[in-house]
Design an enzyme around this catalytic site. Structure first.
Site, PDB file in Angstrom:
ATOM      1  N   LEU A  20       0.815  -1.207   0.000  1.00  0.00           N
ATOM      2  CA  LEU A  20       0.000   0.000   0.000  1.00  0.00           C
ATOM      3  C   LEU A  20       0.849   1.257   0.000  1.00  0.00           C
ATOM      4  O   LEU A  20       0.423   2.299  -0.493  1.00  0.00           O
ATOM      5  CB  LEU A  20      -0.927   0.010   1.223  1.00  0.00           C
ATOM      6  CG  LEU A  20      -1.965  -1.114   1.301  1.00  0.00           C
ATOM      7  CD1 LEU A  20      -2.705  -1.061   2.625  1.00  0.00           C
ATOM      8  CD2 LEU A  20      -2.945  -1.017   0.148  1.00  0.00           C
ATOM      9  N   GLY A  23       7.562   4.348   3.681  1.00  0.00           N
ATOM     10  CA  GLY A  23       8.030   5.603   4.252  1.00  0.00           C
ATOM     11  C   GLY A  23       9.287   5.374   5.051  1.00  0.00           C
ATOM     12  O   GLY A  23       9.893   4.295   5.005  1.00  0.00           O
ATOM     13  N   GLY A  24       9.668   6.397   5.807  1.00  0.00           N
ATOM     14  CA  GLY A  24      10.888   6.300   6.582  1.00  0.00           C
ATOM     15  C   GLY A  24      10.835   5.236   7.658  1.00  0.00           C
ATOM     16  O   GLY A  24      11.867   4.687   8.051  1.00  0.00           O
ATOM     17  N   VAL A  28       3.855  -0.502   4.432  1.00  0.00           N
ATOM     18  CA  VAL A  28       2.481  -0.865   4.780  1.00  0.00           C
ATOM     19  C   VAL A  28       1.934  -1.733   3.659  1.00  0.00           C
ATOM     20  O   VAL A  28       1.954  -1.344   2.481  1.00  0.00           O
ATOM     21  CB  VAL A  28       1.590   0.374   4.981  1.00  0.00           C
ATOM     22  CG1 VAL A  28       0.172  -0.065   5.355  1.00  0.00           C
ATOM     23  CG2 VAL A  28       2.160   1.275   6.056  1.00  0.00           C
ATOM     24  N   ASP A 136       0.586  14.107  15.746  1.00  0.00           N
ATOM     25  CA  ASP A 136       1.017  14.104  14.339  1.00  0.00           C
ATOM     26  C   ASP A 136      -0.196  14.052  13.418  1.00  0.00           C
ATOM     27  O   ASP A 136      -0.196  13.329  12.424  1.00  0.00           O
ATOM     28  CB  ASP A 136       1.958  12.931  14.074  1.00  0.00           C
ATOM     29  CG  ASP A 136       2.789  13.136  12.797  1.00  0.00           C
ATOM     30  OD1 ASP A 136       2.945  14.299  12.364  1.00  0.00           O
ATOM     31  OD2 ASP A 136       3.284  12.139  12.244  1.00  0.00           O
TER      32      ASP A 136
END
Length: 327
Positions: A20, A23-24, A28, A136
């Site tokens: 999906l 990132g860092g 996912v 966040d």
């Protein structure tokens, strides 16, 4: 566990049928339980999993996410914080993020922003009710589902304003959507999430963060007024109050919900047409994967995922094309 160039076939008890995003922090994946339930499975990068401090933070993310319940958050189904690597599984939400929707189709209409805002306020109420501060809230962490938004990613959340997640003086978050107190490294509470909410609503209405991004965003958040000229007049005052520098001057979530409910008439259709098309496309893709006889995604999806994995590994476009052609 395989390397990112070759995505895993299973994570824990779940069959992986596609990627999906990445990132860092990690990757996912779309996963399937034994009964066929669709899940979003977050897998931590090995280099981060080897860091005891990061592993502890990930365990607290799982704890925070499990503590929150409500119609506007993605429920945690399973997790293994001691695994190699650690992973977290939540219910799959068939919808784009707010960041993706605005980037692809442009800002939302005022009535749609109000509907979005009411859903996000209810999500924050569910989060704050169990003593959690998200810290966040940003467009990439808001998924747009058929019945409203879902707030995801509790990676830097903290409980009850305590310093158990990070110590005072540590700055964590996404700069264009962070509150002044976050930038100062102070302890934060629910008003910090209200500030981020105001920035998210401004982004939804205009396509831009109210304090910009990049160099100088810290100074602007701390000292400048937000840029709200493009925010619809009916929303501008509400957003402006959320973005007050002093946490005590920001409205409560209860006051925000009352204002959004009384002024959002008529109730807009949700989801907006372009987002509804995006959701249906994802459902169609999910149905295609469901009928696939293999243990992984259908051929077109596999090729796209493989190409993305190769690009993640830093290979050239030509090498990617050759590899996909051979695949």
């Amino acid at each position: 566990m395989r390397t990112p160039v070759s995505d895993p076939l299973r994570v824990g008890p779940y069959r992986i049928v596609g990627r999906l995003g990445s990132g860092g922090m990690g990757w996912v994946y779309l996963g399937r339980s034994a009964s066929g339930r669709a899940l979003a499975v977050k897998v931590v990068r090995p280099e981060l999993a080897s860091d005891p401090q990061f592993r502890s933070r990930f365990a607290r993310e799982v704890e925070a996410a499990r503590a929150v319940s409500g119609a506007f958050t993605a429920a945690v189904v399973d997790a293994d914080t001691e695994g190699e690597p650690p992973w977290l599984a939540t219910l799959y939400v068939a919808g784009p993020s707010l960041a993706e929707a605005v980037r692809t189709d442009g800002p939302l209409a005022e009535a749609e922003v109000r509907r979005l805002g009411a859903g996000l306020v209810e999500a924050l109420q569910a989060i704050h009710a169990v003593g959690v501060v998200h810290r966040d809230l940003k467009p990439a962490n808001v998924l747009l589902a058929e019945d409203g938004p879902r707030v995801i990613d509790f990676g830097i959340s903290l409980f009850g304003g305590s310093s158990s997640i990070t110590t005072v003086g540590t700055v964590m978050g996404t700069p264009p959507f962070m509150s002044p107190e976050q930038f100062k490294g102070e302890l934060v509470g629910p008003p910090s999430d209200v500030f981020s909410l105001g920035a998210v609503l401004a982004f939804a209405a205009t396509g831009n963060a109210p304090f910009g991004s990049g160099t100088g965003v810290l100074y602007r958040v701390l000292h400048d007024l937000p840029s709200l000229e493009s925010v619809p007049a009916g929303l501008r005052r509400l957003v402006e109050r959320c973005l007050a520098k002093n946490p005590a001057d920001r409205p409560t979530t209860a006051a925000l919900l009352d204002e959004l409910a009384t002024e959002a008439a008529p109730v807009p259709v949700w989801p907006p047409p372009t987002i509804a098309e995006n959701i249906q496309s994802r459902k169609d893709d999910l149905a295609t994967r469901n009928h696939s006889r293999g243990s992984v995604a259908s051929v077109p999806s596999c090729l796209l995922l493989h190409a993305q994995a190769l690009l993640d590994a830093g290979l050239t476009d030509r090498m990617v094309a050759e590899a996909v052609g051979r695949g």
